[in-house]
Every structure is written in C-alpha cells, then in structure tokens.
Design an enzyme around this catalytic site. Structure first.
Site, PDB file in Angstrom:
ATOM      1  N   ASP A 487       9.467  19.678  27.548  1.00  0.00           N
ATOM      2  CA  ASP A 487       9.210  19.844  29.000  1.00  0.00           C
ATOM      3  C   ASP A 487       8.030  18.929  29.254  1.00  0.00           C
ATOM      4  O   ASP A 487       7.824  18.937  30.753  1.00  0.00           O
ATOM      5  CB  ASP A 487       8.340  21.441  29.062  1.00  0.00           C
ATOM      6  CG  ASP A 487       9.592  22.192  29.384  1.00  0.00           C
ATOM      7  OD1 ASP A 487      10.401  21.791  30.205  1.00  0.00           O
ATOM      8  OD2 ASP A 487       9.332  23.539  29.080  1.00  0.00           O
TER       9      ASP A 487
HETATM   10  C1  BGC Z   1       3.667  23.092  28.266  1.00  0.00           C
HETATM   11  C2  BGC Z   1       4.825  22.878  27.745  1.00  0.00           C
HETATM   12  C3  BGC Z   1       5.828  24.074  28.556  1.00  0.00           C
HETATM   13  C4  BGC Z   1       5.563  23.956  29.966  1.00  0.00           C
HETATM   14  C5  BGC Z   1       6.406  24.982  30.685  1.00  0.00           C
HETATM   15  C6  BGC Z   1       3.590  22.808  29.616  1.00  0.00           C
HETATM   16  O1  BGC Z   1       2.249  22.563  30.063  1.00  0.00           O
HETATM   17  O2  BGC Z   1       2.989  22.231  27.604  1.00  0.00           O
HETATM   18  O3  BGC Z   1       4.845  23.544  26.235  1.00  0.00           O
HETATM   19  O4  BGC Z   1       7.105  24.072  27.919  1.00  0.00           O
HETATM   20  O5  BGC Z   1       4.404  23.781  30.481  1.00  0.00           O
HETATM   21  O6  BGC Z   1       6.084  24.684  31.987  1.00  0.00           O
HETATM   22  C1  NOJ Z   2       7.581  25.691  25.371  1.00  0.00           C
HETATM   23  C2  NOJ Z   2       8.712  25.755  26.247  1.00  0.00           C
HETATM   24  O1  NOJ Z   2       9.094  27.300  26.469  1.00  0.00           O
HETATM   25  C3  NOJ Z   2       9.911  25.193  25.796  1.00  0.00           C
HETATM   26  O2  NOJ Z   2      10.980  25.474  26.609  1.00  0.00           O
HETATM   27  C4  NOJ Z   2       9.902  23.693  25.582  1.00  0.00           C
HETATM   28  O3  NOJ Z   2      11.127  23.518  24.843  1.00  0.00           O
HETATM   29  C5  NOJ Z   2       8.514  23.493  24.677  1.00  0.00           C
HETATM   30  N1  NOJ Z   2       7.556  24.116  25.166  1.00  0.00           N
HETATM   31  C6  NOJ Z   2       8.208  22.050  24.480  1.00  0.00           C
HETATM   32  O4  NOJ Z   2       7.826  21.460  25.896  1.00  0.00           O
END
Ligand code: BGC
Ligand code: NOJ
Length: 826
Positions: A487
């Site tokens: 993400d």
């Molecule tokens: C996080 C990710 C997450 C994303 C979701 C980010 O701040 O680091 O792990 O998937 O937010 O919105």
């Molecule tokens: C947490 C999110 O829930 C997931 O959808 C994503 O793939 C990982 N973070 C990596 O960014």
C-alpha cells in the site's frame, strides 16, 4: 524474558504478570458480536461492525494505556480498601494475578488480602451478548463483607461520531434502568427514540444495592477509572443519565463466609427490536423480546453450558488439522494459535485491534481474500458467504472497492478503487475454496457488481484476471495503479502536502508505472484459474490463461529481472524500482516470493538466484526485511514507503506477511531447511523467550518486526490483524508439511528441514479423515513418486491404507472414512 507461558493442553496462553510491555489482547465472539479484551480487562465490543455498531468505549493512544474496558471493582467494606481483580484500572499491587487467554474467551484471576476473584469473559455461540462471570472467594478465616461494582461505558453507536461530535453527543445519551426483577438491568438506548431499533443492555444476576448510569456520578468529577468515587465511598449514586456519558454500573454486596464462593453474572448485550414493536409505552423500550434472552443467560447453568459449547465449537474447528512434529513451537502454532488467528482475521479483517481503531478500515478486499486462504478449511460455509460479499463489491471492469463496511456490505467511496492487485486475490480465494471443498457450484452463482449488472462468480473471477490484462504498461507488465499489495508503494500519487493520503492522491495518469509483483501474482492466479476452468469443463479458458501466464512469465524474465533478483517495479518515469542501479531500495522481498510462487524462474536458475539474494541481502535473525537499503530520504515518486523512518513498516521492517511467500518459494525449490529456518525466525512462540524485545503477544503474529535499520530492531507492532496469519498457516501446513488440498485429492508432499525425522498429522478433508505419517526412508518396492517441481520433492513414496499410489496426491476418500496415508521422504 517471558511474561507467562503456554498451557497447550488447555489451549491457553497464561500471562503471569499484568504489566506486559503492551496490552496483550484476545478476541471474544465468533459470529456477529465481537470484542477485544486485554490481559487487564481493557477493550470494547461491537455488533458486526466496529465502526457503526460500537457498544462500549475504548480510548486509543491514551494514558494510562488500554483505557476503557470490562471493569469490575472489589471493595472490602470493613476497611474501605478497593482494587480491581484485573489489576487495571486501579493498578493496586495484587498478591496473585493470572490471565488466561483461550480460544474466544479470557479468564482473569487474582487475589488480594485473602479475597480471590476470577472473571471469565466470553460470548456464547450464536448470541449477541457477552458474559462476564465473576466468582469471588473468601479465603480468610473470618467472614468478609465485599462490595462488587461493575462498569461498562457505552459508546453512542457510531464510533467515529462518538469520538468527535461532542456538541451533539453530550445531549443525546439516554438509558433505562429496570430494577423490577430480582436482578438489575441497565439499558442504553441513545437514539432509540428516533431511527435506531437497537439498544444495549447490561444485566446483573444478583439483587443490586445500587447502580449508576452517568459516568461522572460513578467516577466523580475529575476522576479516572482508577479511583471511582462510588467505589471509594461504597455506595452507588443511583444516577440516571440524561446526556453526557452513559455508563452501566451495578453495585452488589456479597457476604462471604470463610471458604465461601459467590458467583455474579453480568451480561453486556445488543438487541434489535422489530421497528413496529419498539416501544412498550411511549418512549419506553419494549423488553418482552430481549427478556427471555437475559433470563436465560443469567442462569449459571446456561453460562456453564454456553462456555462448554464455545469450547466444543473450537474443538470442531481445530479438528480440521492437528499435527505432531518434532517442534513444540510449530505444533502449538499450527494446532492452536495460528489457526485461531486465521479465524480472527477472517472475522475482523483489519477492523478492531490494539492498532486498528475499528473506524478506519472495514473489510479490506485484498486482506479478506487472503484471510480466506487460512480459514477456508476451518469454516468453509462462512468462506463461501464471504466470497460472495467480496465479489459483490467488484465492478463490471473486474476492479474492486478496496474496502467495504461489514454492516452494510457496501464499498467505501472514500477510498474507492484502483489498487491494481486487488481483484487477483479473489482468484486465489476462490481457488482455495474450491480445492478445499470441491464445491464447484459456487462458480455458477450469480453475483452483482457494485456499478450495476451481474455475472456468475466464474465470470467475476475471469474479469479479475482480465482487469490485469486490460491494464498493461510500456513493458507489457501490469500497471500498478494507486498501489499493489504494498500500500505504500504509490507510484502514481505524488504527494507534497502534509497529511494527504498517499493512497487516494492519485494525481498522475497511471499509464507508465508497472509492478513486477502484480506480474508474479497474475501468473500464479492465472495458473490457478486455469485449473479451475479445466475442472469445470472450460478447456479453452484454461489454455488461454495458461498462455497468458506463460507470456507474463516471459515478460518478467525479460524486463523484470535485475541480474540477481526480480525488480520491484517501474516508476512513473519508467525508471526501475528495486534494482542494483538504485541508491536506496535496491532489493524488495515481494517479487522474490511472489514471482517464484507464480512459477517464474523455477527450473531455470532465476528462482534460486533470487532466493539466494534474499538470504544475502534481506534476512535477519528476526525475519526477512521488506527492502534494503531502507529509504533514508523522502522520495515523492515512491510515496508512503519512504515516509517511514528506516526499519519501520513498509520501509524495511520485517513485514511478516511477506516472509511466508519466501518460505513457500524455498519449499517449492526444495529447500526445506531454509523454509523452516525462516518460519522459526518469526514464529511468535519461538520468540516468546525474548518477549522484552518482541514486546507483542507471543501467541500471535504481528504485522511487523522492526528491521535492522531501526533503533528497536526485533520489536513487533500491529499484532493480530494481518495477512501474516493466513500466509504462515499456508506456508507451514501446505508447503513445509506439504498437506495441500488439490481439486481431485489431498496432496502430501512435505519439504521438511533435514533435522526432522518426520511428523504425523490428522487432516479432515471433504468429510473424510486422513491420518498422515511422514518418515524418512525408501519408497515401498517398485514405487517412485513424481514431484510437481523437478528436483524439489523429498517424497520417495506414498501408500494409502498400505497400498502404494502414483504421485503425491491422495485420491479423495469416501466421506466419513478414515484413511491411513504413509509418506516416505529422502
Ligand atoms: C500502512 C500500510 C497499510 C495502509 C492502509 C499505511 O499507513 O503502512 O500497512 O496497508 O496504511 O491504508
Ligand atoms: C496492511 C494492509 O492491510 C494490506 O492490505 C497491505 O497489503 C499491507 N499493509 C502492505 O502494505
């Protein structure tokens, strides 16, 4: 250093001191009513949706931490001394303390000055209420007069609004108190007068000496949960809340002879009345429908039976797979905790935990699809429903809403769509469902699209794959969109504005940036879909997608290989991301795991070379880091990833979700030692002894462990709600232990660490029981088993009930039968 121990027989983790480094939580509820509960009784509960139907309040990021919970206070009425048997919120030193987190229940016991107490918290299966069963025992030589006070603070339903809209909410709170029965029931009915048909109730099995429903009357002005005035004084205020902050508190006086135990049952529940039967009198809740439920669960025998039913349900679910390996950490994770975490992530997606406020994210599309991989064998029926719900948030293009609210099941417009990996995970989820259940009828079900129209589920899945093929970039690789699995790799969202969301600021046209990770995932998904298509008699689709997978693999080999590892992406300018040519961020873990899983480079040396690079560049004793070197500067062209300090989260932590992909890749290439070594590095149970470093719960996976660049290397964060649960379960059970459902049978093809002589397992599969034994040795005479990946298999032979079979797929047994599968490995 440890803060407790595993009690495997009872399937509990026993915490022996209250001051764990962070709250160590557990989950209550298995169906529609859920809660989190910490080892000191902190937490909250919700009906179906942690944002829209929040029953009780919790204060995230507060001091003291873990504030708000299922509080019980005890007071020695002779001396006025008071304490909380769960330590919090009073934090009085206790003579003894123990918290047992079990499967969907928590029991906290303690004693002080000869008065011992145990509170058991659970949600009976199928009910929308939680039971708090308090037992108080007088261990003194003389009689004791003890007051017990309960406290639940109600949330005004919408958790977001509850935490922000004070100008309204200080005036809307309403309750009813019903002391007509022998017990006392407090009803929280804010907004019931208008559009809500639901209310909460807090009931107590014993006659009450008093009650409170206004927070300030119970606590006293300017006081916290640690020193409520009512408890200090020994009498409730009998307050009726009008606005402000409604709470529920009962006061029960207990006279205890020496050695005597008294039991008090509290019920905190949710109830919905039919709209036309809301009121018994103007403004008064019609309680006739809820009353029998309350009466039933205030009965100690019902509570006992409900608790037994909860445990029986857990037995049944966990009975899907039980293993006996030479390693206790593996056994307890596979048999108990990892399976349980898979169910919790299935239920919660990414909504309520110590790190997820229950407000921000409902059900994530990619998250929930991946959660299916770990839970489908535990609860196939609910997996089926979930697949339909997920597919119904797709668009006709095959794209999908990134998130949806569990209550309404509608896509979240604030975040929208455009995460180009999302749809592909549905393919994996559906394939896993079919392999587990054999139920191909699901493919014919008609499922609507969010933007109108409908198609069969087969059509949805096919469109998911086409969505990738319709969005290829300059190299023929998949366009990344706003982000892929990572993400924080936001290659089309250049953000210079503080506070802006990196995911929704999609300010570039998006026609250039490509993801090698999505290419790997596509290859895997297309191959899985091809198997399904063949299975349901659509060979043309199967060969079409096989060809697409081949083509994608060839493109990755040509444009996605950096020399020693797979590239991560091409950015908006067409520059490589995750290349030796970059100053920072040279190697990423995701494409190494996923491309190999998609079969790319397996058999021609690329896969093994890529995995060697992972070992050389990314592996630490605490697990495999996501990227190296971590980004030290902010890169506008890369997005959120470089916003994190080095070593944290996506910027080079051990992002645990990705580690099992490498374990699987190692197993696929025959390297059981490496696969298992990586497995142990992040296995929470194996890390229990370093709890002061790891800091999170030793019984569940956390999303991340700080990487080598971080000052706190080895420290875990964001425990519980992470795709790590499902993927580790898949890695250990399906690839290392090798017990892998296939469409036409159960494959048993372990890739074990060389130090293991073997293992045994019981697997429930399509109604039959497979008793599996694996040991080192030669094949039965005349037999040789053909491995799926050349040279990777350790298997020398397989027999079923003593009869040798060809290959490693055990044909389906008759439902109800128990068959004996013996596997020899070299
Ligand atoms: C996080 C990710 C997450 C994303 C979701 C980010 O701040 O680091 O792990 O998937 O937010 O919105
Ligand atoms: C947490 C999110 O829930 C997931 O959808 C994503 O793939 C990982 N973070 C990596 O960014």
């Amino acid at each position: 250093m440890r803060y407790g121990f595993f009690d495997d027989k009872r399937r509990e983790y026993v915490i022996t001191r209250p001051d764990t480094p962070v709250p160590w939580i557990n989950y209550l509820g298995t169906d529609e009513f859920f809660g989190i509960i910490s080892n000191t009784a902190g937490g909250y509960c919700a009906y179906r949706d942690a944002r829209l139907r929040r029953l009780t309040r919790y204060r995230y990021n507060n001091v003291p931490s873990d504030s708000g919970g299922r509080y019980l206070y005890l007071r020695d009425d002779a001396t006025g001394e008071y304490w909380a048997p769960s330590w919090q919120p009073v934090r009085r030193d206790l003579d003894a303390y123990e918290c047992r987190h079990g499967l969907s229940y928590t029991a906290i016991s303690s004693s002080l000055g000869g008065i011992s107490a145990q509170a058991l918290y659970f949600v009976p299966p199928g009910e929308t209420l939680e039971v708090w069963r308090l037992r108080v025992t007088n261990e003194r030589a003389e009689a004791a007069e003890i007051s017990a006070f309960s406290l639940a603070e109600f949330a005004l339903w919408d958790a977001q609004d509850d935490a922000t809209n004070f100008q309204r909410n200080y005036s809307t709170g309403e309750v009813e108190v019903d002391l007509s029965a022998a017990s006392g029931v407090i009803y929280h009915k804010t907004e019931y007068r208008e559009r809500r048909d639901h209310f909460a109730y807090f009931a107590c099995s014993e006659p009450v000496a008093g009650f409170d429903t206004q927070r300030e009357a119970f606590l006293g002005a300017y006081r916290g949960f640690d020193a409520p005035l009512a408890v200090q004084r020994g009498t409730s205020g009998d307050s009726v809340a009008h606005g402000w902050s409604p709470v529920g508190s009962h006061h029960v006086r207990l006279t205890l002879a020496p050695g005597q135990t008294r039991e008090v049952i509290f019920l905190l529940g949710y109830w919905e009345n039919p709209r036309d039967a809301k009121f018994a009198a103007p403004g008064v809740i019609n309680k006739s429908l809820v009353q029998p439920v309350i009466d039933r669960w205030l009965d100690p025998a019902a509570v006992e039976a409900g608790f037994a039913a909860l445990q029986a349900a857990a037995d049944d679910v966990l009975g899907a797979l039980q293993v006996d390996t030479p390693d206790d950490d593996t056994n307890r994770m596979v048999n108990i905790w990892n399976a349980y975490q898979c169910l919790v992530t299935f239920n919660m997606s990414r909504s309520m935990s110590s790190y997820e406020s229950g407000i921000g994210r409902g059900m994530g599309f990619r998250d929930s699809c991946q959660d299916l991989l770990g839970s489908v064998q535990l609860d196939p029926a609910r997996a089926r429903d979930r697949i339909r719900d997920l597919a119904a948030t797709q668009f006709a293009s095959g794209g999908a809403y990134h998130q949806y609210q569990p209550l309404t099941k509608t896509g979240n417009d604030a975040i929208g769509s455009g995460f180009n990996d999302d749809p592909l995970w549905l393919v994996l989820g559906v394939a896993a469902y079919l392999r587990e259940t054999g139920d191909a009828t699901i493919l014919n079900e008609r499922v609507p699209f969010s933007d109108g129209g409908e198609d069969t589920l087969y059509g949805h899945v096919e469109r998911s794959l086409r969505y990738t093929l319709d969005r290829l970039g300059p190299h023929g690789l998949p366009l990344i969109g706003r982000a892929d699995w990572n993400d924080c790799l936001n290659l089309n969202c250049f953000s210079e504005t503080p506070g802006e969301s990196f995911q929704t600021t999609e300010n570039l046209s998006g026609g250039v940036a490509e993801s090698i990770f999505i290419a790997g995932l596509f290859t895997l998904a297309a191959r899985e879909f091809a198997e399904l298509a063949d299975h349901v008699g659509r060979p043309a689709d199967a060969s079409g997608f096989r060809a697409d997978a081949e083509k994608m693999a060839a493109i990755v080999a040509e444009h996605g290989w950096d020399g020693d590892w797979f590239l991560r992406a091409y950015d908006h300018y067409g520059n490589p991301v995750g290349s030796a040519a970059n100053a920072e961020g040279q190697v990423f873990i995701e494409p190494q795991g996923m491309c190999v899983m998609g079969g790319i480079g397996v058999g021609n040396g690329l896969a093994t070379r890529s995995l060697a690079s992972v070992r050389e560049r990314l592996a630490t004793p605490h697990g495999i880091m996501l990227v190296q070197p971590a980004f030290r500067e902010y890169h506008v062209e890369l997005g959120e990833i470089s916003s994190y300090p080095p070593g944290y989260k996506e910027n080079g932590s051990v992002f645990c979700h990705t580690n099992p992909w490498v374990m699987i890749a190692e197993a696929m290439t025959g390297n059981g030692d490496a696969a298992y070594d990586y497995y142990r590095r992040i296995n929470p149970s194996a890390r229990e002894a370093i709890s002061e470093v790891h800091r999170c719960e030793p019984y569940v996976y956390a999303q991340m462990i700080a990487g080598a660049d971080a000052a706190t290397h080895g420290e875990a964060k964001n425990s519980w709600l992470t795709g790590t649960a499902a993927w580790n379960f898949v890695a250990i059970t399906q690839w290392i232990l090798g017990i892998r459902p296939e469409l036409d049978g159960l494959r048993v093809e372990p890739v074990l660490p060389s130090e293991w002589p073997g293992f045994s397992a019981t697997r429930r599969f399509r109604g039959a029981t497979y008793e599996i034994t694996v040991r080192r040795g030669d094949a039965p005479a005349g037999q040789s088993a053909a491995p799926i990946y050349d040279g990777a298999s350790q298997v020398t032979g397989v027999t079923v009930d003593g009869q040798p079979i060809e290959g490693t797929v055990v044909p389906l047994a008759t439902p109800g039968a128990t068959i004996r599968v013996e596997v020899t490995i070299k």
